[in-house]
Design a protein around this motif. Structure first.
Motif, short mmCIF file in Angstrom:
data_model
loop_
_atom_site.label_atom_id
_atom_site.label_comp_id
_atom_site.label_asym_id
_atom_site.label_seq_id
_atom_site.Cartn_x
_atom_site.Cartn_y
_atom_site.Cartn_z
N GLY A 106 16.89 10.00 8.18
CA GLY A 106 17.81 10.52 9.18
C GLY A 106 18.98 9.58 9.37
N ILE A 107 20.07 10.12 9.88
CA ILE A 107 21.27 9.30 10.10
C ILE A 107 22.05 9.82 11.29
N TYR A 108 22.55 8.88 12.12
CA TYR A 108 23.48 9.24 13.18
C TYR A 108 24.89 9.18 12.62
N SER A 109 25.62 10.27 12.78
CA SER A 109 26.93 10.40 12.13
C SER A 109 27.93 9.38 12.64
N GLY A 110 27.90 9.06 13.92
CA GLY A 110 28.88 8.14 14.48
C GLY A 110 28.64 6.70 14.10
N SER A 111 27.43 6.21 14.36
CA SER A 111 27.11 4.80 14.10
C SER A 111 26.75 4.54 12.65
N GLY A 112 26.26 5.56 11.95
CA GLY A 112 25.78 5.38 10.59
C GLY A 112 24.39 4.78 10.52
N ARG A 113 23.75 4.64 11.68
CA ARG A 113 22.40 4.07 11.68
C ARG A 113 21.44 5.01 10.95
N THR A 114 20.56 4.42 10.13
CA THR A 114 19.67 5.22 9.29
C THR A 114 18.21 4.95 9.60
N TYR A 115 17.38 5.92 9.26
CA TYR A 115 15.94 5.85 9.49
C TYR A 115 15.24 6.44 8.26
N TYR A 116 14.10 5.85 7.89
CA TYR A 116 13.38 6.30 6.70
C TYR A 116 11.89 6.40 6.94
N TYR A 117 11.30 7.39 6.31
CA TYR A 117 9.84 7.51 6.24
C TYR A 117 9.35 6.33 5.39
N ASP A 118 8.21 5.75 5.77
CA ASP A 118 7.75 4.53 5.11
C ASP A 118 7.64 4.66 3.59
N SER A 119 7.16 5.79 3.11
CA SER A 119 6.89 5.91 1.67
C SER A 119 8.16 5.98 0.82
N VAL A 120 9.33 6.15 1.44
CA VAL A 120 10.56 6.23 0.65
C VAL A 120 11.47 5.02 0.86
N LYS A 121 11.09 4.14 1.76
CA LYS A 121 11.92 2.96 2.03
C LYS A 121 12.10 2.14 0.75
N GLY A 122 13.33 1.73 0.49
CA GLY A 122 13.63 0.96 -0.71
C GLY A 122 13.89 1.81 -1.95
N ARG A 123 13.59 3.10 -1.86
CA ARG A 123 13.81 4.01 -3.01
C ARG A 123 14.87 5.06 -2.70
N PHE A 124 14.90 5.54 -1.48
CA PHE A 124 15.85 6.59 -1.08
C PHE A 124 16.91 5.99 -0.17
N THR A 125 18.12 6.55 -0.27
CA THR A 125 19.22 6.13 0.59
C THR A 125 19.93 7.37 1.14
N ILE A 126 20.00 7.45 2.46
CA ILE A 126 20.72 8.54 3.09
C ILE A 126 22.12 8.05 3.47
N SER A 127 23.10 8.93 3.29
CA SER A 127 24.48 8.58 3.66
C SER A 127 25.22 9.87 3.98
N ARG A 128 26.39 9.73 4.57
CA ARG A 128 27.19 10.91 4.82
C ARG A 128 28.67 10.57 4.76
N ASP A 129 29.44 11.58 4.40
CA ASP A 129 30.89 11.49 4.36
C ASP A 129 31.39 12.37 5.50
N ASN A 130 31.78 11.74 6.60
CA ASN A 130 32.19 12.52 7.77
C ASN A 130 33.45 13.34 7.52
N ALA A 131 34.32 12.86 6.66
CA ALA A 131 35.55 13.61 6.37
C ALA A 131 35.24 14.92 5.67
N LYS A 132 34.15 14.93 4.92
CA LYS A 132 33.76 16.14 4.18
C LYS A 132 32.60 16.87 4.85
N ASN A 133 32.10 16.34 5.96
CA ASN A 133 30.90 16.90 6.62
C ASN A 133 29.77 17.11 5.62
N THR A 134 29.57 16.13 4.77
CA THR A 134 28.56 16.23 3.71
C THR A 134 27.57 15.08 3.82
N LEU A 135 26.29 15.46 3.72
CA LEU A 135 25.17 14.52 3.78
C LEU A 135 24.62 14.35 2.38
#
Length: 121
Positions: free
Chosen positions: A47-76
């Motif tokens: 999960g990610i907060y759009s304003g702060s960019g703070r991210t959260y991960y399920y334990d089994s994907v930490k270090g393997r998955f990366t969530i990000s978003r482009d606010n200008a494009k409203n794309t996750l």
């Protein structure tokens, strides 16, 4: 109302990578990725907060998955590396307001249709 459209799923061998994308019809405060396999509950992946960019991960994907978003494009995005067969699932994009747990289904009001990810051994 927010419309979410996912793309980028597919089939890959174990150890490979995929990048999922989710285009939103408008800006939302919080966005996340969930996954579900038949017969099991839908679980939060990241999960990610759009304003702060703070991210959260399920334990089994930490270090393997990366969530990000482009606010200008409203794309996750969800960059998935070192994929394992147990990552096989339908992946859903979610969006919503507020500060509730970004890895909990109840925190989201809007959902995409899902994109299938299959990882073979």
């Amino acid at each position: 109302q927010v419309v979410l459209v996912e793309s980028g799923g597919g089939s890959v061998q174990a150890g490979g990578s995929l990048r999922l994308s989710c285009e939103a019809s408008r800006y939302t405060h919080k966005m996340g990725w969930f996954r579900q396999v038949p017969g099991k509950e839908r679980e939060g992946v990241a999960g990610i907060y759009s304003g702060s960019g703070r991210t959260y991960y399920y334990d089994s994907v930490k270090g393997r998955f990366t969530i990000s978003r482009d606010n200008a494009k409203n794309t996750l995005y969800l960059q998935m590396n070192s994929l394992k067969p147990e990552d096989t699932a339908m992946y859903y994009c979610a969006a919503g307001p507020g500060f509730a747990d970004p890895l909990a289904r109840e925190s989201y009001a809007y959902w995409g249709q899902g994109t299938q990810v299959t990882v073979s051994s």
